[in-house]
Design a protein around this motif. Structure first.
Motif, mmCIF file in Angstrom:
data_model
loop_
_atom_site.group_PDB
_atom_site.id
_atom_site.type_symbol
_atom_site.label_atom_id
_atom_site.label_comp_id
_atom_site.label_asym_id
_atom_site.label_seq_id
_atom_site.Cartn_x
_atom_site.Cartn_y
_atom_site.Cartn_z
ATOM 1 N N PHE A 177 54.714 121.079 52.222
ATOM 2 C CA PHE A 177 54.253 121.197 50.846
ATOM 3 C C PHE A 177 54.886 122.345 50.071
ATOM 4 O O PHE A 177 54.728 122.437 48.856
ATOM 5 N N TRP B 178 52.409 113.282 55.220
ATOM 6 C CA TRP B 178 51.327 113.995 55.888
ATOM 7 C C TRP B 178 50.265 113.027 56.396
ATOM 8 O O TRP B 178 49.766 113.160 57.514
ATOM 9 N N ILE B 179 49.924 112.036 55.576
ATOM 10 C CA ILE B 179 48.937 111.034 55.990
ATOM 11 C C ILE B 179 49.453 110.261 57.199
ATOM 12 O O ILE B 179 48.743 110.079 58.188
ATOM 13 N N PHE C 257 56.233 115.913 46.165
ATOM 14 C CA PHE C 257 54.852 116.135 46.564
ATOM 15 C C PHE C 257 54.209 114.830 47.044
ATOM 16 O O PHE C 257 53.520 114.811 48.060
ATOM 17 N N LEU C 258 54.464 113.739 46.326
ATOM 18 C CA LEU C 258 53.912 112.449 46.738
ATOM 19 C C LEU C 258 54.491 111.996 48.078
ATOM 20 O O LEU C 258 53.770 111.481 48.936
ATOM 21 N N SER D 249 49.552 112.564 60.249
ATOM 22 C CA SER D 249 48.192 112.834 60.734
ATOM 23 C C SER D 249 47.650 111.657 61.517
ATOM 24 O O SER D 249 46.992 111.827 62.547
ATOM 25 N N CYS E 63 56.080 122.309 45.874
ATOM 26 C CA CYS E 63 55.421 123.325 45.049
ATOM 27 C C CYS E 63 56.436 124.255 44.396
ATOM 28 O O CYS E 63 56.236 124.702 43.253
ATOM 29 N N TRP F 77 52.873 114.156 50.723
ATOM 30 C CA TRP F 77 51.486 113.747 50.930
ATOM 31 C C TRP F 77 51.423 112.466 51.756
ATOM 32 O O TRP F 77 50.640 112.370 52.692
ATOM 33 N N LEU F 78 52.257 111.501 51.406
ATOM 34 C CA LEU F 78 52.306 110.256 52.179
ATOM 35 C C LEU F 78 52.751 110.536 53.614
ATOM 36 O O LEU F 78 52.187 109.989 54.567
ATOM 37 N N ARG G 51 52.319 121.920 57.712
ATOM 38 C CA ARG G 51 51.682 121.767 56.409
ATOM 39 C C ARG G 51 52.359 122.682 55.383
ATOM 40 O O ARG G 51 52.653 122.263 54.266
#
Length: 158
Positions: A27, A143-144, A136-137, A147, A31, A140-141, A23
């Motif tokens: 990210f 990460w989804i 970031f997008l 997961s 950032c 995030w994608l 994580r």
């Protein structure tokens, strides 16, 4: 929690999840781009808000070490005539020698000069922020997806 690898841990319920280190890594880069872009935008905002506008004349062009040409500008301030180079590569056709161009300069250091215009002053900062948003997008994608893949139930060991 059992550590399967650096990237995945298995909880007491047998569900695999991405580790906290992933994580942070996923990210952190976006950032950093966002923070750098905002810092560049702040520096530009500070310069523009304290700068004075003047009409400069393009005197000549000089070659830059990395390639390209930069114009030498001459303009008048309260302290007299200032002659300085812009420092940024500019196409000679867009600013021909002898043409007048509006500039912003720092009243405390008139040799610190920039062309006027939103894109010239904030363009690079917005580009870095845009890269940060895209990264970031993507993170995030990712990460989804990670997961959901990691959450597949692992059969208990017998």
């Amino acid at each position: 929690m059992e550590q399967d690898s650096v990237f995945v841990t298995t909880g007491p319920d047998g569900v695999r999840r991405p580790s906290a280190g992933v994580r942070v890594l996923v990210f952190m880069v976006p950032c950093m781009f966002l923070a750098l872009g905002m810092a560049l935008a702040f520096v530009s905002y500070t310069f523009v808000s304290n700068a004075v506008t003047a009409e400069a004349s393009v005197v000549t062009y000089a070659a830059l070490p990395g390639g390209g040409y930069t114009p030498f500008l001459e303009f008048t301030t309260d302290g007299g005539v200032v002659s300085t180079e812009l420092g940024s590569p500019i196409d000679e056709a867009s600013l021909p020698t002898g043409s007048d161009v509006p500039v912003l300069y720092d009243p405390e250091m008139p040799a610190n000069v920039r062309l006027t215009g939103f894109t010239y002053n904030y363009g690079f900062a917005l580009m870095v922020i845009g890269i940060g948003v895209v990264l970031f997008l993507v993170a995030w994608l990712g990460w989804i997806i990670l997961s959901r893949r990691a959450a597949r139930h692992v059969p208990p060991a017998k």
